[in-house]
Design a protein around this motif. Sequence first.
Motif, PDB file in Angstrom:
ATOM      1  N   THR A 132       0.834  -1.193   0.000  1.00 27.53           N
ATOM      2  CA  THR A 132       0.000   0.000   0.000  1.00 27.53           C
ATOM      3  C   THR A 132       0.874   1.251   0.000  1.00 27.53           C
ATOM      4  O   THR A 132       0.609   2.222  -0.714  1.00 27.53           O
ATOM      5  CB  THR A 132      -0.914   0.012   1.236  1.00 27.53           C
ATOM      6  N   TRP A 133       1.949   1.227   0.775  1.00 30.07           N
ATOM      7  CA  TRP A 133       2.889   2.353   0.791  1.00 30.07           C
ATOM      8  C   TRP A 133       3.596   2.492  -0.552  1.00 30.07           C
ATOM      9  O   TRP A 133       3.861   3.594  -1.021  1.00 30.07           O
ATOM     10  CB  TRP A 133       3.915   2.144   1.900  1.00 30.07           C
ATOM     11  N   LEU A 134       3.914   1.363  -1.200  1.00 32.12           N
ATOM     12  CA  LEU A 134       4.559   1.437  -2.501  1.00 32.12           C
ATOM     13  C   LEU A 134       3.725   2.253  -3.478  1.00 32.12           C
ATOM     14  O   LEU A 134       4.223   3.123  -4.180  1.00 32.12           O
ATOM     15  CB  LEU A 134       4.765   0.023  -3.083  1.00 32.12           C
ATOM     16  N   VAL A 171      15.785  -8.560  -6.170  1.00 32.50           N
ATOM     17  CA  VAL A 171      14.467  -9.188  -6.242  1.00 32.50           C
ATOM     18  C   VAL A 171      14.632 -10.662  -5.912  1.00 32.50           C
ATOM     19  O   VAL A 171      15.361 -11.391  -6.602  1.00 32.50           O
ATOM     20  CB  VAL A 171      13.822  -9.019  -7.628  1.00 32.50           C
ATOM     21  N   LEU A 172      13.970 -11.103  -4.846  1.00 35.96           N
ATOM     22  CA  LEU A 172      14.087 -12.485  -4.408  1.00 35.96           C
ATOM     23  C   LEU A 172      13.027 -13.349  -5.073  1.00 35.96           C
ATOM     24  O   LEU A 172      11.876 -12.941  -5.196  1.00 35.96           O
ATOM     25  CB  LEU A 172      13.919 -12.563  -2.886  1.00 35.96           C
ATOM     26  N   PRO A 173      13.379 -14.553  -5.516  1.00 40.64           N
ATOM     27  CA  PRO A 173      12.379 -15.446  -6.098  1.00 40.64           C
ATOM     28  C   PRO A 173      11.230 -15.697  -5.126  1.00 40.64           C
ATOM     29  O   PRO A 173      11.446 -16.037  -3.964  1.00 40.64           O
ATOM     30  CB  PRO A 173      13.174 -16.730  -6.358  1.00 40.64           C
ATOM     31  N   LEU A 174      10.015 -15.479  -5.587  1.00 41.17           N
ATOM     32  CA  LEU A 174       8.766 -15.675  -4.848  1.00 41.17           C
ATOM     33  C   LEU A 174       8.543 -14.654  -3.731  1.00 41.17           C
ATOM     34  O   LEU A 174       7.396 -14.362  -3.385  1.00 41.17           O
ATOM     35  CB  LEU A 174       8.687 -17.091  -4.257  1.00 41.17           C
ATOM     36  N   LEU A 175       9.604 -14.099  -3.160  1.00 41.36           N
ATOM     37  CA  LEU A 175       9.468 -13.178  -2.040  1.00 41.36           C
ATOM     38  C   LEU A 175       9.409 -11.720  -2.469  1.00 41.36           C
ATOM     39  O   LEU A 175       8.948 -10.879  -1.702  1.00 41.36           O
ATOM     40  CB  LEU A 175      10.614 -13.385  -1.048  1.00 41.36           C
ATOM     41  N   GLY A 176       9.917 -11.398  -3.662  1.00 42.95           N
ATOM     42  CA  GLY A 176       9.745 -10.055  -4.183  1.00 42.95           C
ATOM     43  C   GLY A 176      10.855  -9.082  -3.856  1.00 42.95           C
ATOM     44  O   GLY A 176      12.010  -9.469  -3.627  1.00 42.95           O
ATOM     45  N   PRO A 177      10.525  -7.762  -3.811  1.00 47.22           N
ATOM     46  CA  PRO A 177      11.537  -6.713  -3.657  1.00 47.22           C
ATOM     47  C   PRO A 177      12.287  -6.811  -2.343  1.00 47.22           C
ATOM     48  O   PRO A 177      11.700  -7.086  -1.301  1.00 47.22           O
ATOM     49  CB  PRO A 177      10.730  -5.407  -3.750  1.00 47.22           C
ATOM     50  N   SER A 178      13.597  -6.555  -2.423  1.00 49.66           N
ATOM     51  CA  SER A 178      14.439  -6.633  -1.233  1.00 49.66           C
ATOM     52  C   SER A 178      15.727  -5.876  -1.533  1.00 49.66           C
ATOM     53  O   SER A 178      15.823  -5.117  -2.483  1.00 49.66           O
ATOM     54  CB  SER A 178      14.714  -8.099  -0.868  1.00 49.66           C
ATOM     55  N   SER A 179      16.714  -6.077  -0.698  1.00 51.70           N
ATOM     56  CA  SER A 179      18.076  -5.594  -0.899  1.00 51.70           C
ATOM     57  C   SER A 179      18.977  -6.648  -0.285  1.00 51.70           C
ATOM     58  O   SER A 179      18.495  -7.603   0.334  1.00 51.70           O
ATOM     59  CB  SER A 179      18.280  -4.229  -0.217  1.00 51.70           C
ATOM     60  N   SER A 238      10.302  -0.665 -12.135  1.00 49.32           N
ATOM     61  CA  SER A 238      10.956   0.514 -11.569  1.00 49.32           C
ATOM     62  C   SER A 238      10.064   1.216 -10.556  1.00 49.32           C
ATOM     63  O   SER A 238      10.543   1.765  -9.559  1.00 49.32           O
ATOM     64  CB  SER A 238      11.362   1.487 -12.680  1.00 49.32           C
ATOM     65  N   PHE A 239       8.762   1.204 -10.815  1.00 51.10           N
ATOM     66  CA  PHE A 239       7.787   1.763  -9.878  1.00 51.10           C
ATOM     67  C   PHE A 239       7.949   1.113  -8.500  1.00 51.10           C
ATOM     68  O   PHE A 239       8.072   1.787  -7.472  1.00 51.10           O
ATOM     69  CB  PHE A 239       6.397   1.489 -10.455  1.00 51.10           C
ATOM     70  N   TYR A 268       9.913   0.900  -2.976  1.00 49.57           N
ATOM     71  CA  TYR A 268      10.403  -0.007  -1.941  1.00 49.57           C
ATOM     72  C   TYR A 268      11.632   0.574  -1.242  1.00 49.57           C
ATOM     73  O   TYR A 268      11.709   0.602  -0.002  1.00 49.57           O
ATOM     74  CB  TYR A 268      10.752  -1.372  -2.546  1.00 49.57           C
ATOM     75  N   LEU A 269      12.603   1.044  -2.026  1.00 47.98           N
ATOM     76  CA  LEU A 269      13.834   1.561  -1.435  1.00 47.98           C
ATOM     77  C   LEU A 269      13.570   2.801  -0.591  1.00 47.98           C
ATOM     78  O   LEU A 269      14.154   2.960   0.494  1.00 47.98           O
ATOM     79  CB  LEU A 269      14.847   1.881  -2.541  1.00 47.98           C
TER      80      LEU A 269
END
Length: 251
Positions: free
Chosen positions: A6-8, A147-155, A212-213, A218-219
């Motif tokens: 929601t924040w994204l 981007v983690l497989p199945l888990l999505g955006p990360s660092s 990119s959105f 996320y960052l």
Amino acid sequence: MSRLLTWLVAVQLLMGCASVSPGPSPAAQRVDPWEPWNRKVYAFNDTVDRSVLAPVAQGYRDHVPSPVRSGVGNVFNNFADLWSTANHLLQNKVQPGAEMGARVITNTVLGVLGVFDVATLMGLARQPEDFGQTLGVWGLASGPYLVLPLLGPSSVRDGVGVATELSLASPSQLASATAGQVAITGLQAVQARANLLDTTALLDDVALDRYSFTRDAYLQRRQSLVHDGSPPVDFEDFEDGPAADAPLRPQ
């Protein structure tokens, strides 16, 4: 998870970033040096989501009564609140840690093992913290976007946090048998995805480049969380004046 996505969407809408820039900005290249690989993983995750997870979540929301879904979500939230309590204390945030601990005890005892969120009614609001935030508070740099497989955006840093939480603080550990662990993990994923159905529909409507959105929002959101809403300004992004599409450097 639902609050994060929601924040994204909200952050990007407020910034007017629902457009594709002519090319990656220097800031984007700096935080996302693995973009070609990340985009492939993102596409894989999107395919799995659209083919499997989203339809199952839609069926779950359509056919499982709201009170039942609410109770399931409350149980998972109560488990997460216990981990948040530990992370508050690891960050030397004693008062929020004590409040979250009181919340867990209240919902576990008076809320029938967390099925009912009694603590919120008593003024004990949720204050989520995760191990990625703790590592950031300890001074560990975010590292490149991942981007983690199945888990999505990360660092890189948040990936370490996720791995730690999966091994130490996953609700699936409540079950002793493998089948039970898989069932709990699956239910948790479906519950989280059902909460995101409306938000992801909005994301499809407003984002021309969903990758990119999602990355930029996320960052920025993670940076804000690590610094409790007051992230430092990265003046490198303002050398030629403020750029609307320049994401903040993750800390």
